[in-house]
Design an enzyme around this catalytic site. Structure first.
Site, PDB file in Angstrom:
ATOM      1  N   CYS A  32       0.828  -1.217   0.000  1.00 45.28           N
ATOM      2  CA  CYS A  32       0.000   0.000   0.000  1.00 45.28           C
ATOM      3  C   CYS A  32       0.863   1.268   0.000  1.00 45.28           C
ATOM      4  O   CYS A  32       1.538   1.567   0.978  1.00 45.28           O
ATOM      5  CB  CYS A  32      -0.903  -0.050   1.232  1.00 45.28           C
ATOM      6  SG  CYS A  32      -1.698   1.489   1.659  1.00 45.28           S
ATOM      7  N   CYS A  35      -0.051   3.881   2.669  1.00 47.65           N
ATOM      8  CA  CYS A  35       0.377   3.458   4.016  1.00 47.65           C
ATOM      9  C   CYS A  35       1.786   3.972   4.325  1.00 47.65           C
ATOM     10  O   CYS A  35       2.083   4.349   5.460  1.00 47.65           O
ATOM     11  CB  CYS A  35       0.347   1.935   4.146  1.00 47.65           C
ATOM     12  SG  CYS A  35      -1.308   1.228   4.017  1.00 47.65           S
TER      13      CYS A  35
END
Length: 107
Positions: A32, A35
């Site tokens: 991700c 993230c």
């Protein structure tokens, strides 16, 4: 000074639901991109609020039970628990001021 701890599905109840102070659960994934943007802010929140807030990290792929139970539909996902109850949630790459806005009312 605190740092986030990494937990698994099997630790969720003891580390989050039975915690003596509010807990911010940060759901993330290695793949991700957003993230990676949010992680430094999560670490800062853990350091700055460590006396009043516990911060835990939970990788979504190896922990499907908690992801399903708390309806994490996107990462990064944030869930705030107080006295074992879900009190706030957010998904997406929040800035640090937005993170503070999310947690402050619950401390």
């Amino acid at each position: 000074m605190s740092t986030p701890i990494t937990i698994t599905d099997s630790q969720f109840e003891s580390e989050v639901l039975k915690a003596s102070k509010p807990v911010l659960v940060y759901f993330w994934a290695a793949w991700c991109g957003p993230c990676r943007l949010v992680s430094p802010s999560i670490d800062q929140i853990a350091r700055e609020y460590g006396d009043r807030l516990k911060v835990v990290k939970m990788e979504v792929d190896p922990n499907p039970e908690s992801v399903k139970k708390y309806a994490v539909e996107g990462v990064p996902g944030l869930r705030l628990f107080k006295s074992g109850e879900l009190t706030a949630s957010a998904e997406g790459a929040l800035t640090k001021p937005k993170l503070v806005e999310l947690i402050e009312p619950h401390l």
